[in-house]
Design a protein around this motif. Structure first.
Motif, PDB file in Angstrom:
ATOM      1  N   THR A 158       0.876  -1.222  -0.086  1.00  0.00           N
ATOM      2  CA  THR A 158      -0.013  -0.049  -0.010  1.00  0.00           C
ATOM      3  C   THR A 158       0.760   1.219   0.026  1.00  0.00           C
ATOM      4  OG1 THR A 158      -0.153   0.021   2.480  1.00  0.00           O
ATOM      5  CG2 THR A 158      -1.918  -1.127   1.028  1.00  0.00           C
ATOM      6  N   LYS A 159       2.094   1.171   0.716  1.00  0.00           N
ATOM      7  CA  LYS A 159       2.948   2.093   0.657  1.00  0.00           C
ATOM      8  C   LYS A 159       3.369   2.752  -1.022  1.00  0.00           C
ATOM      9  CE  LYS A 159       5.594   5.637   2.380  1.00  0.00           C
ATOM     10  NZ  LYS A 159       5.075   6.465   2.890  1.00  0.00           N
TER      11      LYS A 159
ATOM     12  N   LEU B  82      -4.877  -5.632  11.053  1.00  0.00           N
ATOM     13  CA  LEU B  82      -4.729  -4.800  12.149  1.00  0.00           C
ATOM     14  C   LEU B  82      -3.675  -3.727  11.706  1.00  0.00           C
ATOM     15  CD1 LEU B  82      -5.095  -7.290  15.114  1.00  0.00           C
ATOM     16  CD2 LEU B  82      -6.651  -5.733  14.138  1.00  0.00           C
ATOM     17  N   SER B  83      -2.896  -3.986  11.233  1.00  0.00           N
ATOM     18  CA  SER B  83      -1.852  -2.998  10.707  1.00  0.00           C
ATOM     19  C   SER B  83      -2.311  -2.076   9.427  1.00  0.00           C
ATOM     20  CB  SER B  83      -0.581  -3.439  10.242  1.00  0.00           C
ATOM     21  OG  SER B  83      -0.686  -4.666   9.323  1.00  0.00           O
ATOM     22  N   PHE B  84      -3.039  -2.789   8.615  1.00  0.00           N
ATOM     23  CA  PHE B  84      -3.926  -2.225   7.728  1.00  0.00           C
ATOM     24  C   PHE B  84      -4.608  -1.027   7.801  1.00  0.00           C
ATOM     25  CE2 PHE B  84      -7.413  -1.700   4.403  1.00  0.00           C
ATOM     26  CZ  PHE B  84      -6.596  -1.303   3.465  1.00  0.00           C
ATOM     27  N   VAL B  85      -5.652  -1.299   9.065  1.00  0.00           N
ATOM     28  CA  VAL B  85      -6.347  -0.115   9.411  1.00  0.00           C
ATOM     29  C   VAL B  85      -5.745   0.830  10.124  1.00  0.00           C
ATOM     30  CG1 VAL B  85      -8.440  -1.642   9.815  1.00  0.00           C
ATOM     31  CG2 VAL B  85      -6.736  -1.310  11.641  1.00  0.00           C
ATOM     32  N   GLU B  86      -4.468   0.802  10.344  1.00  0.00           N
ATOM     33  CA  GLU B  86      -3.654   2.004  10.924  1.00  0.00           C
ATOM     34  C   GLU B  86      -2.855   2.640   9.994  1.00  0.00           C
ATOM     35  OE1 GLU B  86      -3.530   2.704  14.143  1.00  0.00           O
ATOM     36  OE2 GLU B  86      -4.677   1.267  15.016  1.00  0.00           O
TER      37      GLU B  86
ATOM     38  N   GLU C  66      -1.251   8.347  13.162  1.00  0.00           N
ATOM     39  CA  GLU C  66      -0.042   8.834  13.244  1.00  0.00           C
ATOM     40  C   GLU C  66       0.687   8.140  14.722  1.00  0.00           C
ATOM     41  OE1 GLU C  66       0.219  13.249  13.626  1.00  0.00           O
ATOM     42  OE2 GLU C  66      -0.703  13.232  11.542  1.00  0.00           O
ATOM     43  N   THR C  67      -0.003   6.935  14.825  1.00  0.00           N
ATOM     44  CA  THR C  67       0.609   6.177  16.035  1.00  0.00           C
ATOM     45  C   THR C  67       0.654   4.563  15.521  1.00  0.00           C
ATOM     46  OG1 THR C  67      -1.748   5.977  16.716  1.00  0.00           O
ATOM     47  CG2 THR C  67      -0.548   7.805  17.612  1.00  0.00           C
ATOM     48  N   GLU C  68       0.992   3.951  16.664  1.00  0.00           N
ATOM     49  CA  GLU C  68       1.130   2.371  16.409  1.00  0.00           C
ATOM     50  C   GLU C  68       2.417   1.996  15.507  1.00  0.00           C
ATOM     51  OE1 GLU C  68      -0.635   0.726  18.067  1.00  0.00           O
ATOM     52  OE2 GLU C  68      -1.966   2.247  18.956  1.00  0.00           O
ATOM     53  N   THR C  69       2.122   1.963  14.274  1.00  0.00           N
ATOM     54  CA  THR C  69       3.386   1.429  13.272  1.00  0.00           C
ATOM     55  C   THR C  69       4.295   2.781  13.051  1.00  0.00           C
ATOM     56  OG1 THR C  69       1.894   1.631  11.516  1.00  0.00           O
ATOM     57  CG2 THR C  69       2.043  -0.528  12.788  1.00  0.00           C
ATOM     58  N   ASP C  70       5.109   2.175  12.212  1.00  0.00           N
ATOM     59  CA  ASP C  70       6.427   3.057  11.718  1.00  0.00           C
ATOM     60  C   ASP C  70       5.795   4.064  11.004  1.00  0.00           C
ATOM     61  OD1 ASP C  70       8.460   4.153  10.581  1.00  0.00           O
ATOM     62  OD2 ASP C  70       9.722   2.339  10.688  1.00  0.00           O
TER      63      ASP C  70
ATOM     64  N   ASP D  17       5.641   3.704   7.218  1.00  0.00           N
ATOM     65  CA  ASP D  17       4.718   2.732   6.692  1.00  0.00           C
ATOM     66  C   ASP D  17       3.184   3.278   6.354  1.00  0.00           C
ATOM     67  OD1 ASP D  17       6.391   0.610   6.387  1.00  0.00           O
ATOM     68  OD2 ASP D  17       5.948   0.056   8.434  1.00  0.00           O
ATOM     69  N   LYS D  18       3.024   4.678   6.828  1.00  0.00           N
ATOM     70  CA  LYS D  18       1.794   5.227   6.750  1.00  0.00           C
ATOM     71  C   LYS D  18       1.502   5.621   5.074  1.00  0.00           C
ATOM     72  CE  LYS D  18       1.046   4.977  11.118  1.00  0.00           C
ATOM     73  NZ  LYS D  18       0.438   4.192  11.594  1.00  0.00           N
TER      74      LYS D  18
END
Length: 260
Positions: free
Chosen positions: A181-182, A213-217, A221-225, A228-229
């Motif tokens: 997705t990036k 769970l990582s996809f919905v983030e 601006e939190t949680e994962t790196d 990867d946003k």
């Protein structure tokens, strides 16, 4: 050139491939003279500065020297194309034009920007399924680029991709879906819609996918790196009756690797 030169402008624009010329075959010179008499300066003067700036930046045809058409030229040519399939073309062209000029209705962006252009894309939405192979993934990037270039929005289904850490004989440890997705996010930024607006892409992943769970983030601006946003995408979670029935009952659901 003023509004009375509309017929001359149509021929000039078609000759220079700024306008499509096929719809002109449906109208005689007398027809165009009749439609030219429908132009009213107050239609342009009734627009506020924000509308004028938006038309100039996104919708009106222009070159390096500036804008090449009046707003009413754009509305009238679109009305003529829409009416060209009708039995009473002049009646419907007039009605469409008056509704557009008086802002009773508004065309969707691909219509407003591209309907009168030669080979202009008028489709708003396209769907691209991506298979679990590098060939399909990279081919989808090319397809997204060409569709976005011509002004189309995209829905990209990524549910077929295996989840992070999944094993296969060729790839012992698969990437997380958000790695792909990036790349899609960067395509949406780099390949904008004919310079009218940035690309509009909606990646979709099923609720049961192990990477959900990582996809919905991807837009937080939190949680994962942060690297990867994907702040320029519009993520979509695919649900089904089973999921909503479980959610309504407050019962657990289980994620799984659909390739095992």
């Amino acid at each position: 050139m003023d509004h009375s030169d509309f017929g001359e402008y149509l021929q000039w624009a078609a000759k220079h491939k700024l306008y499509r010329k096929d719809f002109l075959e449906h109208y005689t010179e007398d027809d165009i003279d009749y439609l030219t008499n429908l132009f009213k300066m107050e239609y342009d003067y009734n627009m506020d500065i924000a509308q004028v700036l938006m038309l100039k930046s996104k919708y009106l045809i222009k070159n390096k020297k500036g804008v090449l058409e009046y707003p009413q030229f754009s509305d009238m040519s679109s009305s003529m194309i829409l009416a060209s399939i009708e039995q009473n073309k002049l009646k419907w062209a007039r009605e469409y034009f008056e509704m557009l000029s008086k802002m009773y209705i508004s065309l969707a962006t691909p219509f407003k920007a591209n309907l009168r252009r030669e080979n202009g894309n008028t489709g708003s939405c396209f769907i691209i399924p991506v298979s679990d192979s590098i060939l399909s993934i990279t081919k989808s990037w090319q397809d997204m680029s060409f569709i976005s270039k011509e002004g189309g929005g995209l829905g990209v289904y990524l549910g077929h991709l295996r989840p992070e850490g999944a094993y296969s004989p060729n790839i012992p440890k698969a990437n997380n879906v958000i790695r792909w997705t990036k790349v899609i996010n960067d395509i949406a930024i780099a390949v904008n819609q004919r310079g009218v607006r940035k690309g509009a892409i909606t990646p979709a992943v099923d609720w049961w996918h192990m990477d959900i769970l990582s996809f919905v983030e991807i837009k937080t601006e939190t949680e994962t790196d942060l690297r990867d946003k994907c702040f320029d995408l519009f993520p979509q979670v695919v649900g089904d009756k089973y999921f909503f029935r479980k959610a309504k009952a407050g019962e657990d659901v289980w994620l799984f690797d659909h390739h095992e």
